[in-house]
Design an enzyme around this catalytic site. Structure first.
Site, PDB file in Angstrom:
ATOM      1  N   ASP A  92      -5.349   9.841   9.329  1.00  0.00           N
ATOM      2  CA  ASP A  92      -4.059   9.356   9.805  1.00  0.00           C
ATOM      3  C   ASP A  92      -3.676   9.905  11.166  1.00  0.00           C
ATOM      4  OD1 ASP A  92      -3.044   7.523   7.811  1.00  0.00           O
ATOM      5  OD2 ASP A  92      -3.132   9.246   6.458  1.00  0.00           O
ATOM      6  N   GLU A 111       0.871  -1.164   0.000  1.00  0.00           N
ATOM      7  CA  GLU A 111       0.000   0.000   0.000  1.00  0.00           C
ATOM      8  C   GLU A 111       0.915   1.223   0.000  1.00  0.00           C
ATOM      9  OE1 GLU A 111      -3.490   2.130   2.606  1.00  0.00           O
ATOM     10  OE2 GLU A 111      -2.712   0.221   3.321  1.00  0.00           O
TER      11      GLU A 111
END
Lengths: 386, 262
Positions: free
Chosen positions: B65, B54
């Site tokens: 995040d 990824e």
């Protein structure tokens, strides 16, 4: 009375560009707001608090000094006289009541100028909710008195050190907190931005400004204004002011953004005047960004306008032509602050000083109505250059 | 693998042929700490047993995040990373294993959804993950990805209702990314409760494999996830290794995770 929709989109703008984790909470918020808005008991409680606690209706005041200065008739909608010193309390009280209705004991908020943080801390103290406020470290420096007020009101103020350490990063930090604590926490967003249903929810809670002002000006002056002027950062006082006038075709609506050090300098906060279309904090709207879609840092002497995005309904109203968006520099806003102080005996917040600056630069013999969205005590250090 | 195979096919092959308890998918931030180093780190991950990669495209305001990946994005951008630069890293890696790009919605919309899908496919990407473009907003991009033969991988969260899981699962391409916890990316001490039930519900709804990410950092956690899911995604631990020790450190962490899954 017809019930307007809780819109997810305004033309192409708006939407819900957030992590999947938040979608069920946004669905719940939308359902609860539709129900609460139609619930007479909720409206009665909110109306009682706005009247007896917050001090609504706020006055509409004919400003003789400003009227003479522009050779016309200038009326100020005095949100600076609302409890806590700005229009932010209209939204914070409504959303805190909604948090209680949803059974969420914890409230988070972001703040730029500190006015929304103070309003949220106040509403939480009143209603017995835990309150955490995210604030950029630079804004904590610029708006020291408001940090102290929030703490006195029992809120925890968390400093955000990322990026330019202003409002954009504070919103991002609040959203991250919400992603982690969504089951117990309501995010009281402070402007008409963010994922749906926030832009519609905040507008609904702020339209009391325009509803009152429209009735008051008709009562006092016997007519509608020629121009209605409000400052626009995220745009909550402006959308609340404009919407009740949107159907009055003869009323010109003017939103004033912050041009900072100039629209040609990249040091400004005027996405509606200059910006491309992009996603920031959950909504598609006018956003300051580069060609690859990275969000740019905004700049304004006014912490409350120092934000690279704007509410999606404003982007729609710009495109439709119903509202004209203009921008005023730091320098002109600071000058207008001094002019209002001397001519009217009022210290305006630096945010609405932008709206007044535009008015002063565009004299008109007609009737101009300006929303004075907050008081300027918080800005003394900035204005005095301390 | 034939040259003509689509991204969707390459993801399916990776999940079918890894020979471990579950497919291992490390996350790396493209352009962190710089472009060449991010390629070297990803190659080290491939050498050490990764089945898919990824690859993050850095964004200025990454809402999904936690601090490690946010900081890596900030540093990558400061070092001059661009989406185009990350796509060249993707191009080099795609010769070795399927690459799924993690990209925020505004980077996709700034390019235009069809243009972005075309560019990603041209760089050899097998799929896209857009963490701030939930199912309701993703129809146009999914159609664009379908047209290019790459997978738009959806996310399911612990807060997703059974009705949403059914809708998301039915439209899933490549695999479903099951977010193991209510929060942002980052290392945690244990695997969240309720994960098995969520994964089982996704399996009922989707025809594609289920990979679990967010909060997984140790071999023991990876092995626990492999009991219930088809793939394990490890992000912050790998990104931290890339920042602290470069490709060698990334290789060591991936090797440890791969051996825990063998």
């Amino acid at each position: 009375m017809s019930t307007p929709a809780v819109e997810r989109r305004f033309g192409p703008y708006g939407g819900r560009y957030v992590p999947e984790t938040l979608i069920p909470a946004l669905d719940e918020l939308e359902r609860e707001w539709v129900a609460a808005r139609a619930d007479p008991a909720f409206q009665e409680e909110l109306g009682r608090l706005l009247r007896d606690y917050a001090g609504r209706p706020t006055p509409l005041y004919r400003a003789p000094g400003l009227s003479a200065a522009v050779g016309g008739d200038v009326w100020l909608k005095r949100e600076d006289l609302l409890h806590t010193g700005s229009h932010k309390l209209n939204n914070a009280l409504g959303q805190a009541l909604l948090a209680k209705r949803m059974g969420k004991p914890r409230v988070i908020a972001e703040t730029g100028a500190g006015q929304h943080g103070v309003a949220s801390a106040t509403a939480c103290a009143l209603l017995g909710l835990e309150c955490v406020v995210y604030m950029g470290a630079e804004d904590m420096r610029r708006q020291r008195p408001n940090v102290q007020r929030m703490r006195l009101l029992g809120a925890e103020v968390r400093s955000v050190d990322a990026g330019a350490r202003t409002l954009k990063e504070a919103v991002s930090a609040a959203i991250r907190d919400w992603v982690a604590n969504v089951e117990t926490t309501h995010y009281v967003i402070g402007s008409a931005v963010g994922p749906a249903p926030y832009p519609a929810l905040v507008r609904d809670l702020q339209r009391v400004i325009g509803d009152e002002a429209r009735a008051q000006v008709r009562e006092a002056a016997g007519r509608l204004p020629d121009r209605v002027i409000a400052c626009v950062g995220g745009g909550s006082n402006a959308i609340g002011t404009f919407i009740p006038f949107a159907g009055d075709a003869e009323v010109e609506l003017i939103g004033v953004e912050a041009a900072g050090e100039g629209l040609d300098t990249m040091r400004h906060s005027a996405p509606l005047t200059t910006g491309a279309r992009g996603v920031l904090h959950g909504a598609l709207s006018a956003v300051l960004q580069d060609e690859e879609g990275q969000i740019l840092e905004a700049h304004s002497v006014s912490a409350g306008l120092d934000y690279p995005g704007s509410g999606p309904e404003h982007a729609f109203l710009r495109d439709s032509g119903r509202v004209r968006y203009v921008a005023v520099s730091d320098e002109d806003a600071l000058a207008a602050f001094g002019t209002v102080a001397r001519l009217e005996g009022i210290l305006p917040a630096l945010e609405p000083a932008h709206a007044i600056a535009w008015l002063l630069a565009h004299p008109d013999p007609g009737l101009s109505l300006v929303t004075l969205s907050g008081r300027g005590d918080k800005d003394l250090a900035e204005v005095l250059g301390e | 693998m034939s040259v003509a195979s689509t991204g969707v096919d390459r993801i399916a092959s990776a999940f079918a042929g890894h020979g471990k308890r579950a497919a291992l998918m490390p996350y790396l931030m493209g352009g962190f700490p710089d472009q060449e180093a991010s390629l070297a780190a990803a190659e080290a991950a491939a050498d050490a047993g990764a089945d898919l990669i990824e690859l993050g495209i850095p964004f200025s305001d990454p809402l999904a995040d936690g601090p490690v990946i946010h900081d890596a994005a900030t540093r990558a951008l400061a070092a001059g990373a661009t989406p185009y630069g990350v796509l060249t890293v993707c191009e080099r890696l795609a010769e070795r294993l399927p690459v799924v790009l993690m990209v925020y919605a505004n980077a996709v919309l700034a390019a235009g959804v069809e243009a972005f899908a075309l560019r990603a496919a041209s760089a050899g990407a097998a799929g896209l993950i857009v963490p701030d473009m939930p199912h309701d907003e993703s129809g146009e991009l999914r159609a664009a990805c379908d047209a290019e033969g790459i997978a738009l991988v959806p996310l399911v969260a612990p807060t997703s209702t059974p009705e949403r899981i059914a809708e998301i699962g039915a439209d899933a391409r490549g695999f479903v990314y099951a977010v193991s916890l209510t929060g942002t990316t980052g290392e945690r001490d244990s695997v969240a409760e309720g994960l098995a039930e969520m994964v089982a519900r996704i399996r009922d709804a989707a025809q594609v494999p289920v990979a679990v990410g967010f909060g997984i950092s140790t071999g023991a956690q990876a092995r626990a996830v492999a009991e219930i899911a088809d793939g394990v995604i490890v992000g912050s631990r790998i990104v931290r290794a890339a920042g602290e020790g470069g490709a060698a450190a990334v290789g060591a962490v991936v090797e440890e995770l791969a051996s825990a899954l063998s």
